[in-house]
Design a protein around this motif. Structure first.
Motif, PDB file in Angstrom:
ATOM      1  N   PRO A  18       0.829  -1.209   0.000  1.00  0.00           N
ATOM      2  CA  PRO A  18       0.000   0.000   0.000  1.00  0.00           C
ATOM      3  C   PRO A  18       0.866   1.263   0.000  1.00  0.00           C
ATOM      4  N   LEU A  19       0.416   2.266  -0.728  1.00  0.00           N
ATOM      5  CA  LEU A  19       1.132   3.534  -0.709  1.00  0.00           C
ATOM      6  C   LEU A  19       1.117   4.124   0.703  1.00  0.00           C
ATOM      7  N   LEU A  20       0.007   3.928   1.407  1.00  0.00           N
ATOM      8  CA  LEU A  20      -0.114   4.362   2.802  1.00  0.00           C
ATOM      9  C   LEU A  20      -0.787   3.253   3.598  1.00  0.00           C
ATOM     10  N   LEU A  21      -0.197   2.885   4.710  1.00  0.00           N
ATOM     11  CA  LEU A  21      -0.804   1.891   5.591  1.00  0.00           C
ATOM     12  C   LEU A  21      -1.949   2.533   6.356  1.00  0.00           C
ATOM     13  N   SER A  22      -3.094   1.868   6.380  1.00  0.00           N
ATOM     14  CA  SER A  22      -4.244   2.399   7.128  1.00  0.00           C
ATOM     15  C   SER A  22      -4.901   1.270   7.905  1.00  0.00           C
ATOM     16  N   ASN A  23      -6.011   0.728   7.420  1.00  0.00           N
ATOM     17  CA  ASN A  23      -6.680  -0.368   8.117  1.00  0.00           C
ATOM     18  C   ASN A  23      -5.746  -1.569   8.226  1.00  0.00           C
ATOM     19  N   ALA A  24      -5.855  -2.313   9.321  1.00  0.00           N
ATOM     20  CA  ALA A  24      -4.936  -3.429   9.551  1.00  0.00           C
ATOM     21  C   ALA A  24      -5.666  -4.589  10.204  1.00  0.00           C
ATOM     22  N   MET A  25      -5.088  -5.755  10.067  1.00  0.00           N
ATOM     23  CA  MET A  25      -5.603  -6.963  10.707  1.00  0.00           C
ATOM     24  C   MET A  25      -4.761  -7.277  11.932  1.00  0.00           C
ATOM     25  N   ALA A  26      -5.419  -7.530  13.057  1.00  0.00           N
ATOM     26  CA  ALA A  26      -4.743  -7.964  14.278  1.00  0.00           C
ATOM     27  C   ALA A  26      -5.330  -9.323  14.642  1.00  0.00           C
ATOM     28  N   GLY A  27      -4.726 -10.355  14.097  1.00  0.00           N
ATOM     29  CA  GLY A  27      -5.299 -11.690  14.266  1.00  0.00           C
ATOM     30  C   GLY A  27      -6.557 -11.801  13.430  1.00  0.00           C
ATOM     31  N   ASP A  28      -7.677 -12.119  14.087  1.00  0.00           N
ATOM     32  CA  ASP A  28      -8.958 -12.208  13.390  1.00  0.00           C
ATOM     33  C   ASP A  28      -9.741 -10.901  13.457  1.00  0.00           C
ATOM     34  N   VAL A  29      -9.179  -9.897  14.093  1.00  0.00           N
ATOM     35  CA  VAL A  29      -9.866  -8.620  14.272  1.00  0.00           C
ATOM     36  C   VAL A  29      -9.302  -7.602  13.299  1.00  0.00           C
ATOM     37  N   GLN A  30     -10.181  -6.940  12.552  1.00  0.00           N
ATOM     38  CA  GLN A  30      -9.738  -5.925  11.597  1.00  0.00           C
ATOM     39  C   GLN A  30      -9.954  -4.533  12.176  1.00  0.00           C
ATOM     40  N   ASN A  31      -8.904  -3.711  12.134  1.00  0.00           N
ATOM     41  CA  ASN A  31      -8.985  -2.332  12.609  1.00  0.00           C
ATOM     42  C   ASN A  31      -9.544  -1.464  11.490  1.00  0.00           C
ATOM     43  N   LEU A  32     -10.778  -1.002  11.645  1.00  0.00           N
ATOM     44  CA  LEU A  32     -11.437  -0.194  10.622  1.00  0.00           C
ATOM     45  C   LEU A  32     -11.607   1.258  11.071  1.00  0.00           C
ATOM     46  N   SER A  33     -10.754   1.728  11.972  1.00  0.00           N
ATOM     47  CA  SER A  33     -10.902   3.078  12.503  1.00  0.00           C
ATOM     48  C   SER A  33     -10.762   4.133  11.416  1.00  0.00           C
ATOM     49  N   PHE A  34      -9.951   3.857  10.392  1.00  0.00           N
ATOM     50  CA  PHE A  34      -9.791   4.822   9.306  1.00  0.00           C
ATOM     51  C   PHE A  34     -11.084   4.949   8.507  1.00  0.00           C
ATOM     52  N   GLU A  35     -11.708   3.819   8.228  1.00  0.00           N
ATOM     53  CA  GLU A  35     -12.973   3.850   7.500  1.00  0.00           C
ATOM     54  C   GLU A  35     -14.071   4.525   8.312  1.00  0.00           C
ATOM     55  N   ARG A  36     -14.056   4.327   9.624  1.00  0.00           N
ATOM     56  CA  ARG A  36     -15.066   4.970  10.470  1.00  0.00           C
ATOM     57  C   ARG A  36     -14.921   6.485  10.435  1.00  0.00           C
ATOM     58  N   LEU A  37     -13.694   6.967  10.440  1.00  0.00           N
ATOM     59  CA  LEU A  37     -13.479   8.411  10.371  1.00  0.00           C
ATOM     60  C   LEU A  37     -13.985   8.971   9.047  1.00  0.00           C
ATOM     61  N   PHE A  38     -13.668   8.278   7.969  1.00  0.00           N
ATOM     62  CA  PHE A  38     -14.180   8.727   6.672  1.00  0.00           C
ATOM     63  C   PHE A  38     -15.700   8.669   6.649  1.00  0.00           C
ATOM     64  N   GLY A  39     -16.272   7.607   7.204  1.00  0.00           N
ATOM     65  CA  GLY A  39     -17.723   7.480   7.223  1.00  0.00           C
ATOM     66  C   GLY A  39     -18.407   8.604   7.970  1.00  0.00           C
ATOM     67  N   SER A  40     -17.821   9.006   9.095  1.00  0.00           N
ATOM     68  CA  SER A  40     -18.414  10.104   9.872  1.00  0.00           C
ATOM     69  C   SER A  40     -18.347  11.412   9.094  1.00  0.00           C
ATOM     70  N   MET A  41     -17.238  11.655   8.397  1.00  0.00           N
ATOM     71  CA  MET A  41     -17.113  12.881   7.610  1.00  0.00           C
ATOM     72  C   MET A  41     -18.097  12.892   6.441  1.00  0.00           C
ATOM     73  N   ILE A  42     -18.222  11.759   5.765  1.00  0.00           N
ATOM     74  CA  ILE A  42     -19.143  11.663   4.626  1.00  0.00           C
ATOM     75  C   ILE A  42     -20.583  11.885   5.086  1.00  0.00           C
ATOM     76  N   GLY A  43     -20.966  11.275   6.206  1.00  0.00           N
ATOM     77  CA  GLY A  43     -22.328  11.414   6.708  1.00  0.00           C
ATOM     78  C   GLY A  43     -22.667  12.859   7.058  1.00  0.00           C
ATOM     79  N   ARG A  44     -21.761  13.533   7.762  1.00  0.00           N
ATOM     80  CA  ARG A  44     -22.008  14.930   8.126  1.00  0.00           C
ATOM     81  C   ARG A  44     -22.118  15.807   6.885  1.00  0.00           C
ATOM     82  N   THR A  45     -21.229  15.600   5.918  1.00  0.00           N
ATOM     83  CA  THR A  45     -21.222  16.431   4.718  1.00  0.00           C
ATOM     84  C   THR A  45     -22.478  16.204   3.888  1.00  0.00           C
ATOM     85  N   ASP A  46     -22.894  14.960   3.754  1.00  0.00           N
ATOM     86  CA  ASP A  46     -24.121  14.656   3.014  1.00  0.00           C
ATOM     87  C   ASP A  46     -25.339  15.306   3.662  1.00  0.00           C
TER      88      ASP A  46
END
Length: 249
Positions: A179-207
């Motif tokens: 990846p050009l930039l590391l963002s979401n990651a896997m920690a065992g069976d758990v996926q860290n989606l904090s980056f997507e959540r931040l984008f989702g919150s921004m998209i929702g507010r803007t919409d």
């Protein structure tokens, strides 16, 4: 107290109980900004847009901090520390200024951040481009007032640009497949989606602001019609004080 007064007292007690605020859970409460002089010359739509851009920029700066932590080589390209790199970007975004050392602005800066041939600070360029794009969609202002207008289509387009940036962040890779930039990651069976959540919150507010702005003028006509017909035909006029005044003449 007269007998007929008890029902009214009971209704008042029930109403007061119904107005009791919901207690916070685990200390999480609705954020509430204090009253400022500027709010006196802001409409409801102004205030909504101002809260949206404030919260979106805060989310964007949190995203920048997380990206720098996952990609420390990026801030090292032009700053003495991660904090210095973040301050550099924030100053340019907050004041809607060009980022020193970068010729591109707005979505062109975002595109540059995902260019495989780009040798500069990808994180700083990405966050600056998104922040500059959001402010541009809001007329270049962080605070709107009564005389300021907002173009609903521009705000809507900004939300779509955030979606594109989120997809590129997750998908764009270098020639070696990394990846050009590391963002979401896997920690065992758990996926860290904090980056997507931040984008989702921004998209929702803007919409939401885009839709509210698009509906603002139609609602103003409806509100006027409701107040006119309600005031003229649906509400009785008070006569008690008038009668008392007349009887004293």
């Amino acid at each position: 107290m007269k007998a007929y007064g008890w029902p009214f007292l009971l209704l008042a007690m029930v109403a007061a109980a119904g107005c009791k605020p919901t207690p916070p859970v685990n200390g999480h409460i609705v954020p509430e900004a204090g009253l400022t002089k500027g709010q006196l010359i802001q409409s409801d739509s102004n205030r909504m847009a101002n809260l949206e851009i404030r919260d979106n920029l805060n989310a964007l700066y949190l995203l920048m901090d997380k990206l720098y932590q996952r990609n420390p080589s990026e801030w090292k390209k032009g700053a003495a520390s991660r904090e210095a790199a973040e301050a550099h970007v924030r100053h340019a975004v907050d004041n809607h200024l060009p980022l020193p050392g970068l010729q591109e602005r707005d979505t062109k800066a975002v595109q540059l951040a995902f260019d495989a041939a780009f040798k500069g600070d990808r994180v700083g360029t990405l966050i600056y481009g998104l922040g500059d794009m959001l402010l541009t969609a809001h007329g270049g202002k962080r605070n709107l007032y009564l005389l300021d207008g907002l173009d609903a289509q521009r705000v809507y387009n900004a939300a779509r640009n955030l979606e594109i940036a989120a997809w590129l962040l997750a998908q764009r890779k270098a020639a070696n497949g990394q990846p050009l930039l590391l963002s979401n990651a896997m920690a065992g069976d758990v996926q860290n989606l904090s980056f997507e959540r931040l984008f989702g919150s921004m998209i929702g507010r803007t919409d939401l602001v885009a839709e509210f702005t698009a509906e603002k003028y139609r609602r103003s006509v409806i509100d006027y019609g409701q107040s006119f017909f309600g005031g003229q035909f649906l509400q009785f006029l008070p006569v008690g004080e008038i009668s008392s005044a007349a009887s004293s003449l």
